[in-house]
Design a protein around this motif. Structure first.
Motif, mmCIF file in Angstrom:
data_model
loop_
_atom_site.group_PDB
_atom_site.id
_atom_site.type_symbol
_atom_site.label_atom_id
_atom_site.label_comp_id
_atom_site.label_asym_id
_atom_site.label_seq_id
_atom_site.Cartn_x
_atom_site.Cartn_y
_atom_site.Cartn_z
ATOM 1 N N TRP A 38 44.017 -27.113 -2.772
ATOM 2 C CA TRP A 38 42.854 -26.723 -3.591
ATOM 3 C C TRP A 38 43.086 -27.134 -5.044
ATOM 4 O O TRP A 38 42.192 -27.693 -5.696
ATOM 5 C CB TRP A 38 42.639 -25.209 -3.475
ATOM 6 C CG TRP A 38 41.371 -24.709 -4.106
ATOM 7 C CD1 TRP A 38 40.341 -25.466 -4.590
ATOM 8 C CD2 TRP A 38 40.994 -23.334 -4.320
ATOM 9 N NE1 TRP A 38 39.346 -24.650 -5.089
ATOM 10 C CE2 TRP A 38 39.719 -23.345 -4.931
ATOM 11 C CE3 TRP A 38 41.608 -22.116 -4.038
ATOM 12 C CZ2 TRP A 38 39.052 -22.160 -5.273
ATOM 13 C CZ3 TRP A 38 40.939 -20.947 -4.376
ATOM 14 C CH2 TRP A 38 39.679 -20.974 -4.985
ATOM 15 N N LEU A 63 33.215 -28.406 -1.400
ATOM 16 C CA LEU A 63 32.428 -27.365 -2.072
ATOM 17 C C LEU A 63 32.588 -27.344 -3.592
ATOM 18 O O LEU A 63 31.745 -26.796 -4.295
ATOM 19 C CB LEU A 63 32.789 -25.982 -1.504
ATOM 20 C CG LEU A 63 32.379 -25.722 -0.051
ATOM 21 C CD1 LEU A 63 32.792 -24.322 0.372
ATOM 22 C CD2 LEU A 63 30.861 -25.879 0.130
ATOM 23 N N THR A 64 33.685 -27.924 -4.095
ATOM 24 C CA THR A 64 33.931 -27.889 -5.551
ATOM 25 C C THR A 64 32.759 -28.450 -6.366
ATOM 26 O O THR A 64 32.291 -27.790 -7.290
ATOM 27 C CB THR A 64 35.256 -28.606 -5.902
ATOM 28 O OG1 THR A 64 36.329 -27.815 -5.380
ATOM 29 C CG2 THR A 64 35.445 -28.759 -7.391
ATOM 30 N N ALA A 84 29.946 -25.925 -6.238
ATOM 31 C CA ALA A 84 30.271 -24.705 -6.986
ATOM 32 C C ALA A 84 30.179 -24.937 -8.487
ATOM 33 O O ALA A 84 29.576 -24.145 -9.222
ATOM 34 C CB ALA A 84 31.672 -24.230 -6.605
ATOM 35 N N LEU A 98 26.522 -25.348 -9.617
ATOM 36 C CA LEU A 98 25.827 -24.054 -9.647
ATOM 37 C C LEU A 98 26.281 -23.216 -10.848
ATOM 38 O O LEU A 98 25.469 -22.595 -11.532
ATOM 39 C CB LEU A 98 26.083 -23.274 -8.346
ATOM 40 C CG LEU A 98 25.367 -23.778 -7.087
ATOM 41 C CD1 LEU A 98 25.833 -23.009 -5.863
ATOM 42 C CD2 LEU A 98 23.848 -23.658 -7.225
ATOM 43 N N LEU A 99 27.594 -23.219 -11.115
ATOM 44 C CA LEU A 99 28.136 -22.448 -12.243
ATOM 45 C C LEU A 99 27.642 -22.973 -13.588
ATOM 46 O O LEU A 99 27.562 -22.234 -14.562
ATOM 47 C CB LEU A 99 29.669 -22.469 -12.210
ATOM 48 C CG LEU A 99 30.326 -21.613 -11.123
ATOM 49 C CD1 LEU A 99 31.811 -21.923 -11.009
ATOM 50 C CD2 LEU A 99 30.131 -20.127 -11.410
ATOM 51 N N TYR A 126 36.523 -23.565 -14.382
ATOM 52 C CA TYR A 126 37.003 -23.823 -13.010
ATOM 53 C C TYR A 126 38.430 -24.367 -13.031
ATOM 54 O O TYR A 126 39.307 -23.883 -12.307
ATOM 55 C CB TYR A 126 36.056 -24.814 -12.316
ATOM 56 C CG TYR A 126 36.283 -24.938 -10.828
ATOM 57 C CD1 TYR A 126 35.675 -24.052 -9.939
ATOM 58 C CD2 TYR A 126 37.106 -25.933 -10.301
ATOM 59 C CE1 TYR A 126 35.869 -24.157 -8.568
ATOM 60 C CE2 TYR A 126 37.318 -26.037 -8.929
ATOM 61 C CZ TYR A 126 36.697 -25.154 -8.070
ATOM 62 O OH TYR A 126 36.902 -25.254 -6.713
#
Length: 429
Positions: free
Chosen positions: A251, A383-384, A387, A390-391, A402
């Protein structure tokens, strides 16, 4: 002189060079799609669909490559643990070269209708399966060839090689777009990078014939110590701690590459109004510095161990990324320096494969790394971008937050590795 203490010899350098070269070409093949996604979207989907749907479909095909990674990686690792590392290492590059070549030759929607995007999707799935086997396979292959106290630099070199593939994709895309008119790129120019990638891949596959099977695998064969049960079952049942640590490290690796290297140029254009040409140059500098960062992390992990490397590296990544995202706008003249520094610090990910290789015993090592890396990359790598986007609705500084959060996770893992190192003997004996 034991295998542990001997210096790197000529065969080691040859193995490292051929593995890194193949890895670079394979990553180039996988990433080149990103640079030509817009053109491919126009050519492979009906002209009368809405633009947003075209983009969704194009990126869906890109994502399919990511989602195919776990399946391809686990299947290839299964055979890598049972029939040999070298066979799978050669197969992965063939599995990448052929679809890349095929994409360069595919007829478009205009001449083939609905079959065109279906074939494109199929080729992309094959590419994903190939890269799923290549990266873990390459790490295992070089780690099992070199002396145990040189595993860090071997894995760091290989990770730097993969980074060169991203850089190569960027350079080829720039050359194609600057030396040809947009119409020529649209008509046939977009095919050139795919044809080049496929051809180079076949050459790299031919060169891999000169590699030897790893001493560790040969030793396991002689001792009849190969996995007796399904390797993936053994990994999930007996090595959960190693799987969790490997997934979290992946990750960190995916966030560093995806957010800092792949997403930041567009963010700089939108957030601070930088010209695309400038962000591309800055991105190239960051990618080159990332190669050096991977090598430094590899050297460090051999000298001071994985715990200290991650503690220091994660703190440097936190500081440099925070500075880059917050100061690039107010100090545009410092963009290259800021982006280059954060690129260098993302290089801490060069130490990730070292921990993974040391976390699994030889008989299930390929499967263990492949399962953890590919499942984690499919989830977090896929998904990063979603994400972070969206953030950004909450804060335009979402990428900075992040990367900071992930740096703190890297720091926590470094501290945890100090208390509970997940290490098994690298050799089979």
């Amino acid at each position: 002189m034991s295998h542990y203490t001997r210096p790197l010899n000529r065969q080691d350098y040859k193995t490292l060079t051929l593995a890194a070269l193949g890895g670079a070409l394979e990553f180039y093949d996988f990433i080149i799609f990103v640079f030509f996604a817009a053109v491919v979207g126009e050519l492979f989907f009906p002209a009368d669909i809405p633009e947003w749907l075209r983009q969704v479909q194009t990126f869906g095909i890109f994502a399919a490559g990511y989602l195919a990674r776990p399946l391809g990686g686990i299947v290839m690792a299964h055979f890598g643990d049972l029939v040999g590392r070298k066979k799978m290492f050669t197969l992965s590059i063939l599995l990448m070269a052929v679809p890349t070549l095929a994409i360069g030759l595919l007829p478009t929607y205009a001449s083939m209708g609905i079959l065109a995007p279906v074939l494109l999707l199929l080729m992309r799935i094959l590419q994903g399966a190939a890269i799923g086997g290549e990266v873990p396979g390459a790490w295992v292959f070089v780690a099992e060839h070199v002396p145990a106290r040189r595993i860090g630099i071997a894995c760091g070199t290989l990770t730097a090689g993969l980074t060169v593939g991203i850089l190569l994709g960027s350079v080829v895309a720039t050359l194609v777009n600057t030396s040809m008119t947009q119409q020529a790129v649209h008509d046939w120019g977009w095919r050139i990078p795919f044809l080049l990638g496929g051809a180079f891949g076949l050459v790299a596959m031919y060169l891999r014939r000169w590699l030897q099977e790893t001493p560790v695998f040969l030793e396991m064969q002689q001792r009849k110590a190969l996995a007796q049960e399904l390797p993936v079952k053994a990994v999930v049942v007996r090595h959960r701690k190693a799987v969790v640590v490997s997934m979290l490290l992946t990750w960190l690796l995916s966030a560093g590459i995806v957010v800092v290297i792949l997403m930041s140029p567009v963010w700089l254009q939108k957030q601070y109004g930088f010209a695309p040409a400038v962000t591309l140059q800055a991105n190239s500098i960051a990618t080159i510095m990332l190669c050096f960062g991977c090598l430094i992390a590899g050297l460090a992990v051999d000298r001071i161990g994985s715990s200290l490397t991650f503690i220091i590296g994660s703190l440097l990544l936190a500081g440099s990324s925070w500075a880059f995202y917050h100061l690039a706008g107010s100090h545009p003249e410092q963009l290259f320096l800021l982006y280059g520094t954060v690129g260098l610090c993302v290089g801490v990910v060069g130490a990730v494969p070292y921990v993974m290789v040391r976390a699994f015993p030889p008989e299930v090592r390929f499967t263990g790394i492949s399962f953890s890396y590919n499942v984690s990359y499919a989830i977090f790598g896929g998904l990063t971008p979603v994400a972070v986007t969206l953030l950004m609705g909450v804060s335009p500084m979402a990428p900075a937050w992040y990367v900071l959060a992930l740096s703190l996770m890297g720091l926590a893992l470094g501290i945890w590795l100090r208390q509970k190192p997940v290490e098994v003997p690298v050799l089979a004996g």
